[in-house]
Design a protein around this motif. Structure first.
Motif, mmCIF file in Angstrom:
data_model
loop_
_atom_site.group_PDB
_atom_site.id
_atom_site.type_symbol
_atom_site.label_atom_id
_atom_site.label_comp_id
_atom_site.label_asym_id
_atom_site.label_seq_id
_atom_site.Cartn_x
_atom_site.Cartn_y
_atom_site.Cartn_z
ATOM 1 N N ASP A 200 -1.981 10.172 62.610
ATOM 2 C CA ASP A 200 -2.780 9.203 63.369
ATOM 3 C C ASP A 200 -3.658 9.976 64.339
ATOM 4 O O ASP A 200 -3.160 10.557 65.311
ATOM 5 C CB ASP A 200 -1.869 8.222 64.122
ATOM 6 N N SER A 201 -4.953 9.987 64.079
ATOM 7 C CA SER A 201 -5.878 10.818 64.858
ATOM 8 C C SER A 201 -6.046 10.343 66.295
ATOM 9 O O SER A 201 -6.658 11.024 67.112
ATOM 10 C CB SER A 201 -7.246 10.877 64.167
ATOM 11 N N ARG A 202 -5.492 9.179 66.616
ATOM 12 C CA ARG A 202 -5.582 8.701 68.011
ATOM 13 C C ARG A 202 -4.675 9.502 68.933
ATOM 14 O O ARG A 202 -4.824 9.448 70.159
ATOM 15 C CB ARG A 202 -5.189 7.225 68.093
ATOM 16 N N PHE A 203 -3.732 10.228 68.354
ATOM 17 C CA PHE A 203 -2.720 10.904 69.157
ATOM 18 C C PHE A 203 -2.660 12.400 68.834
ATOM 19 O O PHE A 203 -2.969 12.824 67.725
ATOM 20 C CB PHE A 203 -1.337 10.289 68.902
ATOM 21 N N THR A 204 -2.236 13.180 69.828
ATOM 22 C CA THR A 204 -1.883 14.572 69.564
ATOM 23 C C THR A 204 -0.513 14.595 68.895
ATOM 24 O O THR A 204 0.208 13.577 68.876
ATOM 25 C CB THR A 204 -1.813 15.388 70.866
ATOM 26 N N CYS A 205 -0.141 15.743 68.340
ATOM 27 C CA CYS A 205 1.191 15.857 67.738
ATOM 28 C C CYS A 205 2.281 15.592 68.781
ATOM 29 O O CYS A 205 3.295 14.958 68.492
ATOM 30 C CB CYS A 205 1.372 17.244 67.129
ATOM 31 N N ARG A 206 2.060 16.074 70.013
ATOM 32 C CA ARG A 206 3.063 15.845 71.062
ATOM 33 C C ARG A 206 3.206 14.359 71.350
ATOM 34 O O ARG A 206 4.319 13.836 71.492
ATOM 35 C CB ARG A 206 2.668 16.591 72.342
ATOM 36 N N GLN A 207 2.075 13.651 71.424
ATOM 37 C CA GLN A 207 2.137 12.219 71.679
ATOM 38 C C GLN A 207 2.783 11.484 70.507
ATOM 39 O O GLN A 207 3.612 10.590 70.699
ATOM 40 C CB GLN A 207 0.730 11.676 71.919
ATOM 41 N N PHE A 208 2.405 11.881 69.291
ATOM 42 C CA PHE A 208 2.968 11.234 68.111
ATOM 43 C C PHE A 208 4.482 11.420 68.064
ATOM 44 O O PHE A 208 5.215 10.547 67.604
ATOM 45 C CB PHE A 208 2.331 11.811 66.848
ATOM 46 N N GLY A 209 4.950 12.571 68.518
ATOM 47 C CA GLY A 209 6.370 12.866 68.453
ATOM 48 C C GLY A 209 7.205 12.183 69.515
ATOM 49 O O GLY A 209 8.429 12.179 69.420
ATOM 50 N N THR A 210 6.591 11.602 70.541
ATOM 51 C CA THR A 210 7.364 10.961 71.600
ATOM 52 C C THR A 210 7.915 9.625 71.130
ATOM 53 O O THR A 210 7.331 8.941 70.292
ATOM 54 C CB THR A 210 6.516 10.737 72.860
ATOM 55 N N HIS A 211 9.022 9.253 71.699
ATOM 56 C CA HIS A 211 9.741 8.045 71.282
ATOM 57 C C HIS A 211 8.903 6.791 71.502
ATOM 58 O O HIS A 211 8.853 5.907 70.636
ATOM 59 C CB HIS A 211 11.048 7.952 72.076
ATOM 60 N N GLU A 212 8.205 6.708 72.634
ATOM 61 C CA GLU A 212 7.453 5.492 72.955
ATOM 62 C C GLU A 212 6.296 5.271 71.988
ATOM 63 O O GLU A 212 6.052 4.154 71.530
ATOM 64 C CB GLU A 212 6.933 5.550 74.404
ATOM 65 N N ALA A 218 5.714 2.233 64.752
ATOM 66 C CA ALA A 218 6.720 1.825 63.777
ATOM 67 C C ALA A 218 6.398 0.495 63.113
ATOM 68 O O ALA A 218 6.890 0.200 62.024
ATOM 69 C CB ALA A 218 8.098 1.763 64.435
ATOM 70 N N ARG A 219 5.580 -0.327 63.760
ATOM 71 C CA ARG A 219 5.198 -1.606 63.162
ATOM 72 C C ARG A 219 4.453 -1.376 61.847
ATOM 73 O O ARG A 219 4.530 -2.192 60.925
ATOM 74 C CB ARG A 219 4.316 -2.405 64.123
ATOM 75 N N ASP A 220 3.723 -0.262 61.776
ATOM 76 C CA ASP A 220 2.889 0.013 60.607
ATOM 77 C C ASP A 220 3.468 1.094 59.694
ATOM 78 O O ASP A 220 2.989 1.276 58.579
ATOM 79 C CB ASP A 220 1.485 0.446 61.053
ATOM 80 N N ILE A 221 4.462 1.826 60.177
ATOM 81 C CA ILE A 221 5.023 2.930 59.386
ATOM 82 C C ILE A 221 6.522 2.686 59.202
ATOM 83 O O ILE A 221 7.327 2.974 60.093
ATOM 84 C CB ILE A 221 4.781 4.291 60.079
ATOM 85 N N PRO A 222 6.925 2.119 58.060
ATOM 86 C CA PRO A 222 8.336 1.747 57.856
ATOM 87 C C PRO A 222 9.319 2.901 58.045
ATOM 88 O O PRO A 222 10.412 2.703 58.579
ATOM 89 C CB PRO A 222 8.349 1.236 56.408
ATOM 90 N N LYS A 223 8.942 4.119 57.627
ATOM 91 C CA LYS A 223 9.878 5.242 57.750
ATOM 92 C C LYS A 223 10.125 5.606 59.205
ATOM 93 O O LYS A 223 11.189 6.130 59.551
ATOM 94 C CB LYS A 223 9.352 6.444 56.965
ATOM 95 N N LEU A 224 9.150 5.326 60.066
ATOM 96 C CA LEU A 224 9.375 5.527 61.497
ATOM 97 C C LEU A 224 10.407 4.544 62.027
ATOM 98 O O LEU A 224 11.233 4.882 62.877
ATOM 99 C CB LEU A 224 8.061 5.358 62.263
ATOM 100 N N ARG A 225 10.376 3.309 61.523
ATOM 101 C CA ARG A 225 11.378 2.322 61.953
ATOM 102 C C ARG A 225 12.774 2.794 61.568
ATOM 103 O O ARG A 225 13.726 2.646 62.341
ATOM 104 C CB ARG A 225 11.086 0.961 61.316
ATOM 105 N N VAL A 226 12.896 3.333 60.376
ATOM 106 C CA VAL A 226 14.205 3.835 59.917
ATOM 107 C C VAL A 226 14.679 4.970 60.810
ATOM 108 O O VAL A 226 15.854 5.034 61.191
ATOM 109 C CB VAL A 226 14.104 4.306 58.448
ATOM 110 N N LYS A 227 13.774 5.866 61.190
ATOM 111 C CA LYS A 227 14.140 6.993 62.049
ATOM 112 C C LYS A 227 14.618 6.498 63.406
ATOM 113 O O LYS A 227 15.631 6.976 63.937
ATOM 114 C CB LYS A 227 12.938 7.923 62.204
ATOM 115 N N LEU A 228 13.907 5.532 63.993
ATOM 116 C CA LEU A 228 14.288 5.010 65.311
ATOM 117 C C LEU A 228 15.650 4.336 65.254
ATOM 118 O O LEU A 228 16.461 4.463 66.175
ATOM 119 C CB LEU A 228 13.222 4.040 65.809
#
Length: 304
Positions: A200-212, A218-228
């Motif tokens: 997601d180009s809106r975020f840096t890797c550090r931002q993308f990696g943060t929990h918030e 996660a609403r748009d990426i199902p595998k992120l929901r599974v990880k959370l």
């Protein structure tokens, strides 16, 4: 770091260009390889060898490709399997980790490129240099006594650069999101770089990696929901004291690594990923055993 971030695909193009030039005995093919190498900072600094005959050039470029291959494979293993697991980042710990890496038989056999494991390839722990100390005027007008190292080995130059960084308290780690290597200042420890996230180009890797941010995405990426969800299960086990805080950290690192592998794989279904990051699967892979919690009220002091 520039050479460490050479992708397998980029290296394959260089190797194929070399093989075609070798087979055809074609100077133009070596010119094409030279152009590919000079996209990297180290090779851009090298003076061109315009007056060498074809065979000398062929031998030189073969050695360059060999040195890149053995350095990247060995140092990437060192970063992944030893440096990234250090609890404290400082030059002494880096030196101790490197000592183990060079002397522990299981590390030598598995992670260091040697003729026993990689045919004729060899990562060397000793290199030939002509070393001088030369007074030089710097770009800002000040003077300094500089090390001047002369060697015909690219492997030696790459190692010297990396070891100088470790000795100065700098560390190089691999970003969990984009997979690129990045440099950290002494004492710092990070999982992510500040580059643009490939997901997601809106975020840096550090931002993308943060929990918030991940909760938002996660609403748009199902595998992120599974990880959370997997993280929440691990956190609950830690709070109930059936696993330790350190075990929870190890388990979450495993889930996080599995997520970024899963995001790169279109052939991994959501159901398969859920099974991969289930607590049972993760704890088994990490060698973690849940502790049974005592039932009933705790006994009073002195009670039998």
């Amino acid at each position: 770091m520039d050479i460490l971030n050479l992708t397998p695909d980029e290296y394959a193009v260089m190797a194929d260009t070399f093989k075609r030039a070798q087979a055809a005995e074609d100077d133009c093919g070596l010119d094409a390889l030279d152009a590919l190498l000079r996209r990297r900072k180290l090779f851009a600094l090298l003076a061109p060898w315009q007056w060498e005959d074809f065979q000398h050039r062929l031998t030189r470029y073969e050695r360059y490709l060999h040195d890149i291959r053995v350095f990247n494979t060995t140092i990437q293993n060192f970063i992944q399997h030893l440096v990234s697991h250090l609890l404290k980042n400082d030059p002494e710990n880096y030196a101790a980790a490197l000592h183990d890496f060079y002397t522990e038989p299981r590390f030598v056999q598995k992670y260091i490129v040697t003729p026993l494991t990689h045919g004729t390839d060899c990562y060397t722990t000793h290199d030939r240099y002509a070393l001088s100390y030369v007074p030089r005027e710097m770009a800002d007008g000040h003077f300094a006594i500089c090390e001047e190292q002369i060697t015909d080995s690219i492997q030696a130059v790459l190692k010297a650069d990396y070891m100088h960084a470790l000795n100065a308290g700098r560390n190089i780690l691999r970003c969990k999101v984009c997979g690129n290597y990045f440099m950290l200042k002494g004492g710092a420890h990070a999982l992510y770089c500040e580059g643009t996230s490939p997901y997601d180009s809106r975020f840096t890797c550090r931002q993308f990696g943060t929990h918030e941010v991940q909760k938002e995405l996660a609403r748009d990426i199902p595998k992120l929901r599974v990880k959370l969800t997997a993280f929440e299960r691990i956190t609950k086990d830690m709070r109930r004291e059936v696993i330790t805080r350190e075990e929870a950290r190890i388990a979450k690192d495993t889930v996080r690594d599995a997520l970024y592998d899963a995001l790169r794989r279109s052939d991994l279904s959501l159901d398969d990923f859920e099974r991969e990051v289930s607590s049972e699967s993760v704890y088994t892979r990490c060698g973690i055993t849940r502790k049974a919690k005592p039932r009933g009220r705790p006994k009073k002091d002195g009670a039998p």
